[in-house]
Each structure stands twice: as structure tokens, then as C-alpha cells.
Design an enzyme around this catalytic site. Structure first.
Site, PDB file in Angstrom:
ATOM      1  N   GLY A  11      41.279  35.615  38.219  1.00  0.00           N
ATOM      2  CA  GLY A  11      41.402  34.422  37.359  1.00  0.00           C
ATOM      3  C   GLY A  11      42.502  34.626  36.331  1.00  0.00           C
ATOM      4  O   GLY A  11      42.596  35.695  35.728  1.00  0.00           O
ATOM      5  N   ASP A 130      34.305  40.767  30.503  1.00  0.00           N
ATOM      6  CA  ASP A 130      33.201  41.376  31.252  1.00  0.00           C
ATOM      7  C   ASP A 130      33.470  42.807  31.703  1.00  0.00           C
ATOM      8  O   ASP A 130      32.853  43.277  32.655  1.00  0.00           O
ATOM      9  CB  ASP A 130      32.857  40.499  32.475  1.00  0.00           C
ATOM     10  CG  ASP A 130      34.040  40.322  33.410  1.00  0.00           C
ATOM     11  OD1 ASP A 130      35.157  40.743  33.054  1.00  0.00           O
ATOM     12  OD2 ASP A 130      33.846  39.758  34.495  1.00  0.00           O
ATOM     13  N   ARG A 172      30.133  33.837  34.578  1.00  0.00           N
ATOM     14  CA  ARG A 172      29.129  33.883  35.643  1.00  0.00           C
ATOM     15  C   ARG A 172      28.127  35.004  35.436  1.00  0.00           C
ATOM     16  O   ARG A 172      26.951  34.863  35.671  1.00  0.00           O
ATOM     17  CB  ARG A 172      29.811  34.061  37.007  1.00  0.00           C
ATOM     18  CG  ARG A 172      30.190  32.756  37.640  1.00  0.00           C
ATOM     19  CD  ARG A 172      30.856  32.974  38.948  1.00  0.00           C
ATOM     20  NE  ARG A 172      32.137  33.660  38.774  1.00  0.00           N
ATOM     21  CZ  ARG A 172      33.121  33.655  39.648  1.00  0.00           C
ATOM     22  NH1 ARG A 172      32.972  33.038  40.781  1.00  0.00           N
ATOM     23  NH2 ARG A 172      34.254  34.288  39.423  1.00  0.00           N
TER      24      ARG A 172
HETATM   25  P1  ADP Z   1      39.031  39.506  38.716  1.00  0.00           P
HETATM   26  O1  ADP Z   1      40.060  40.572  38.812  1.00  0.00           O
HETATM   27  O2  ADP Z   1      39.381  38.428  37.758  1.00  0.00           O
HETATM   28  O3  ADP Z   1      37.629  40.075  38.542  1.00  0.00           O
HETATM   29  P2  ADP Z   1      38.363  38.929  41.501  1.00  0.00           P
HETATM   30  O4  ADP Z   1      37.005  39.535  41.429  1.00  0.00           O
HETATM   31  O5  ADP Z   1      38.482  37.616  42.174  1.00  0.00           O
HETATM   32  O6  ADP Z   1      39.058  38.722  40.099  1.00  0.00           O
HETATM   33  O7  ADP Z   1      39.307  39.991  42.244  1.00  0.00           O
HETATM   34  C1  ADP Z   1      40.697  39.751  42.411  1.00  0.00           C
HETATM   35  C2  ADP Z   1      41.158  40.343  43.707  1.00  0.00           C
HETATM   36  O8  ADP Z   1      41.009  41.757  43.674  1.00  0.00           O
HETATM   37  C3  ADP Z   1      40.377  39.969  44.981  1.00  0.00           C
HETATM   38  O9  ADP Z   1      40.713  38.793  45.565  1.00  0.00           O
HETATM   39  C4  ADP Z   1      40.809  41.092  45.909  1.00  0.00           C
HETATM   40  O10 ADP Z   1      42.110  40.894  46.366  1.00  0.00           O
HETATM   41  C5  ADP Z   1      40.849  42.260  44.992  1.00  0.00           C
HETATM   42  N1  ADP Z   1      39.611  43.052  45.097  1.00  0.00           N
HETATM   43  C6  ADP Z   1      38.429  42.802  44.540  1.00  0.00           C
HETATM   44  N2  ADP Z   1      37.532  43.771  44.829  1.00  0.00           N
HETATM   45  C7  ADP Z   1      38.180  44.659  45.599  1.00  0.00           C
HETATM   46  C8  ADP Z   1      37.831  45.888  46.235  1.00  0.00           C
HETATM   47  N3  ADP Z   1      36.618  46.423  46.083  1.00  0.00           N
HETATM   48  N4  ADP Z   1      38.762  46.508  46.981  1.00  0.00           N
HETATM   49  C9  ADP Z   1      40.002  45.985  47.111  1.00  0.00           C
HETATM   50  N5  ADP Z   1      40.386  44.839  46.526  1.00  0.00           N
HETATM   51  C10 ADP Z   1      39.516  44.182  45.784  1.00  0.00           C
HETATM   52  O1  F6P Z   2      36.771  35.157  35.835  1.00  0.00           O
HETATM   53  C1  F6P Z   2      37.212  34.076  35.110  1.00  0.00           C
HETATM   54  C2  F6P Z   2      36.523  32.805  35.548  1.00  0.00           C
HETATM   55  O2  F6P Z   2      37.148  31.781  34.806  1.00  0.00           O
HETATM   56  C3  F6P Z   2      35.019  32.746  35.385  1.00  0.00           C
HETATM   57  O3  F6P Z   2      34.598  32.535  34.059  1.00  0.00           O
HETATM   58  C4  F6P Z   2      34.673  31.599  36.303  1.00  0.00           C
HETATM   59  O4  F6P Z   2      33.348  31.694  36.722  1.00  0.00           O
HETATM   60  C5  F6P Z   2      35.616  31.813  37.435  1.00  0.00           C
HETATM   61  O5  F6P Z   2      36.729  32.519  36.913  1.00  0.00           O
HETATM   62  C6  F6P Z   2      36.090  30.564  38.109  1.00  0.00           C
HETATM   63  O6  F6P Z   2      36.890  30.931  39.168  1.00  0.00           O
HETATM   64  P1  F6P Z   2      37.727  29.949  40.093  1.00  0.00           P
HETATM   65  O7  F6P Z   2      39.132  30.005  39.607  1.00  0.00           O
HETATM   66  O8  F6P Z   2      37.605  30.552  41.456  1.00  0.00           O
HETATM   67  O9  F6P Z   2      37.109  28.606  39.998  1.00  0.00           O
END
Ligand code: ADP
Ligand code: F6P
Length: 321
Positions: A11, A130, A172
Site C-alpha cells: 500500500g 503495524d 485491518r
Molecule cells: P505491505 O508491504 O504494505 O504489507 P503486502 O502485504 O501487500 O504489502 O506485500 C507487498 C508485496 O510483498 C506482496 O505483493 C508480495 O509481492 C511481497 N510479499 C509479501 N509477502 C511475501 C513473502 N512472504 N515472500 C515474498 N514476497 C512477499
Molecule cells: O496497508 C495499508 C492499507 O491501506 C490498509 O489499511 C487497508 O486495509 C489496505 O491497505 C487496503 O488495500 P488495497 O489497496 O488493496 O485496497
């Protein structure tokens, strides 16, 4: 270390551009070569890297979103995806990667580093706040200020009509946006995903508030708890009080970053680049603890669980008396 790359992932969050700018400028000032990767790990896998210099980041410090764009890339979560990413970095001769993102992005970075020996530095960028190892993440302060601005306006109209309002904010799994905006905005109730809540208790408090002469009642609800519409329905059924709802949604993710987020971005970027410049051999994440910039091994940081500050929640309850 001479050649580094930077990407934003997950995000977007206000302050990401200030962090990109910090990385590019601090690296260029030390004679390092910098590449910007488009669309997070998606661009990395597809070899979308562009050379950046100090002028590439002019006029970006005040902008929300991310000039490098961002993505969620399921392929990077596979062996194949990680290998593609590592191959691209090696083909470009990149010695270090700066990842600006949240928990998911950091897990990807840890895997890339553990499996392919790429040295990475993580800068925490997510409005959710978070991540357990750092007090604050980039974008959180701006997002809370955006919520507060909305809350002030909502309060004006609710007070004028003697109404209650359930305001749904992002988060979330983490209730920090709800907690901090609730305290700063004087909310009567704050509901977070980390702790169960009792709807009867909320309803009783609302009824007592009316008797005490409170003319509007604001309930801040983190999205991970449930929908504002469901909470409203329960309250109306149990109390008959007039309740409105507002789901703030994506306005929380956009906008010009606050001073706090810009300064945090600059400090984190400077530390990340310094570590790479000085020849770091292990991947680390940067954060802030008690207003001091810290860094620690990525594996260690991801083990630290984020918890909600219960003392602050209890204080919020006293403040809404
Ligand atoms: P944030 O970094 O905001 O928590 P996400 O959870 O959507 O966002 O993760 C961003 C991206 O990081 C995912 O789409 C994926 O490409 C990568 N990612 C997440 N978890 C893993 C993992 N365990 N191993 C490799 N890549 C990961
Ligand atoms: O991680 C940031 C965040 O804005 C959360 O607070 C929210 O639940 C989520 O991303 C929304 O994600 P998306 O861009 O997939 O709608």
C-alpha cells in the site's frame, strides 16, 4: 558499495516520495549510482529499472503516493519470482536494494536476501503503523491527521443535529489509526481489531452520554473490527439513537505528507544509504524508537509482534467521560 536500487511496495503511504528523494540524494551525494524500480517487486521481476539522479526527485517531497508506483506482486512470493528478481539485480550489477514498504514487502525482502544474498535495507512505509520493531511508520502521522480533519467536520454536523456517528478508518489488523485519531479527535469510543468489544457496553455508554448532556457521540472503528454499517445497525436496534456512518477509505492514504513523515523519511533514508555505503553485508530494517533512528537485522525485526497500547486505550476511555 557503489550501485543501489530503490523500490516502493504494498500500500502506498504519504512520505514514500520523501523517502525515495532521501535515498537518491544521500546516495548521489556520496557518488553512488541509483536505480529506481517501477511498481515494486513486479517491476523488479520485469527488469523495469531506471537510472535516477538528484534532479529526478525534484519537487517530490510534498507529494503523496509514490513516483515509483507500487504493486502487490503474488509472483514474488514464489521461488521463481524471487530468482527472477535476484537475476535482474545481478545483471545490473546492483550491490544493495532499498525497499520502502510494510510487513509483506519486508518478508519479500528477507527472502530475497536469505536465498540470494542480496543486501537490502527496509524503510517502513505504511499508514497502518503495524510493524512491531518501530514506534512509527511513514504515512501514519499524515493518515491520522487526515482522519482528524474529517472527524472535526463530522463532529460539526453531528453536534448540530444531536446525532451519533460511527467513523470507519483503515487498519485491518492494527488499530493504531483508530486509537491515535480517536484520542486526538476526542472520540467517545474507539474499537480496534486487537481487542474484543461489547456492543452492550458501547450502547450503555451512549445512553449515559445523552443523560450527561453530551450532544454528539463519535465512535471510531478500525476496519478490521467489522463494518460501520453493522455496528450502526446494532446500536440503532438496541438504543433507538440516531446514528450516521462514514467510511473514510482511500482519502486516508493520499495527500501531502506531514512534517513528521517527511522528517522520518529523510532520517530513515539517510541511515539506509549510510549502511549500504559503509559496506553492510547483512539486510537490515530502519525504524524509530523514542525519537532515535535505529536499525536491526530483518529477521529479528519481523519476529517482533506489533501490539496495541492498552494504556492509551484506557486513557481514551477516561478522557471521553
Ligand atoms: P505491505 O508491504 O504494505 O504489507 P503486502 O502485504 O501487500 O504489502 O506485500 C507487498 C508485496 O510483498 C506482496 O505483493 C508480495 O509481492 C511481497 N510479499 C509479501 N509477502 C511475501 C513473502 N512472504 N515472500 C515474498 N514476497 C512477499
Ligand atoms: O496497508 C495499508 C492499507 O491501506 C490498509 O489499511 C487497508 O486495509 C489496505 O491497505 C487496503 O488495500 P488495497 O489497496 O488493496 O485496497
Amino acid at each position: 558499495m557503489k550501485k543501489i536500487a530503490v523500490l516502493t511496495s504494498g500500500g502506498d503511504a504519504p512520505g514514500m516520495n520523501a523517502a525515495i528523494r532521501g535515498v537518491v540524494r544521500c546516495a548521489c551525494s556520496r557518488g553512488m549510482e541509483v536505480y529506481g524500480v517501477e511498481r515494486g517487486y513486479t517491476g523488479l521481476i520485469n527488469g523495469k529499472l531506471n537510472r535516477m539522479d538528484s534532479r529526478s526527485v525534484s519537487d517530490t517531497i510534498q507529494k503523496g503516493g509514490t513516483i515509483l508506483k507500487t504493486a502487490r506482486c503474488p509472483e514474488f512470493n514464489t521461488e521463481e519470482g524471487l530468482k527472477k528478481g535476484a537475476d535482474v539485480l545481478n545483471a545490473y550489477g546492483i550491490d544493495g536494494l532499498v525497499v520502502i514498504g510494510g510487513d509483506g514487502s519486508f518478508r519479500g525482502m528477507r527472502d530475497l536476501s536469505e536465498k540470494y544474498g542480496i543486501v537490502c535495507m527496509g524503510i517502513p512505509g505504511t499508514i497502518d503503523n503495524d510493524l512491531g520493531y518501530t514506534d512509527f511508520t511513514l504515512g501514519f502521522d499524515t493518515a491520522v491527521n487526515t482522519v482528524l480533519d474529517a472527524m472535526n467536520k463530522i463532529r460539526d454536523t453531528m453536534t448540530s443535529h444531536d446525532r451519533a456517528c460511527v467513523i470507519e478508518v483503515m487498519g485491518r489488523h492494527c488499530g493504531d489509526i483508530a486509537l491515535y485519531s480517536g484520542i486526538a479527535g476526542g472520540a467517545e469510543s474507539i474499537l480496534v481489531p486487537e481487542l474484543p468489544f461489547d456492543i452492550d457496553e458501547i450502547c450503555n455508554r451512549m445512553k449515559k452520554n445523552i443523560i450527561k448532556g453530551k450532544i454528539s457521540d463519535i465512535i471510531v472503528l478500525a476496519e478490521g473490527v467489522g463494518s460501520c454499517l453493522d455496528v450502526k445497525k446494532d446500536i440503532v436496534e438496541k438504543t433507538g439513537i440516531t446514528v450516521r456512518t462514514v467510511k473514510l477509505g482511500y482519502i486516508q492514504r493520499g495527500g501531502t505528507p506531514s512534517m513528521q513523515d517527511r522528517v522520518l523519511a529523510a532520517r530513515c533514508a539517510d541511515r539506509a544509504v549510510t549502511l549500504l555505503y559503509e559496506g553492510a553485508t547483512e539486510s537490515r530494517v530502519i525504524g524509530i524508537k523514542e525519537n532515535k533512528i535505529i536499525d536491526m537485522p530483518i529477521g529479528e525485526a519481523l519476529e517482533i509482534k506489533k501490539t496495541i497500547n492498552k494504556e492509551m486505550l484506557e486513557m481514551a476511555s477516561r478522557l471521553s467521560h
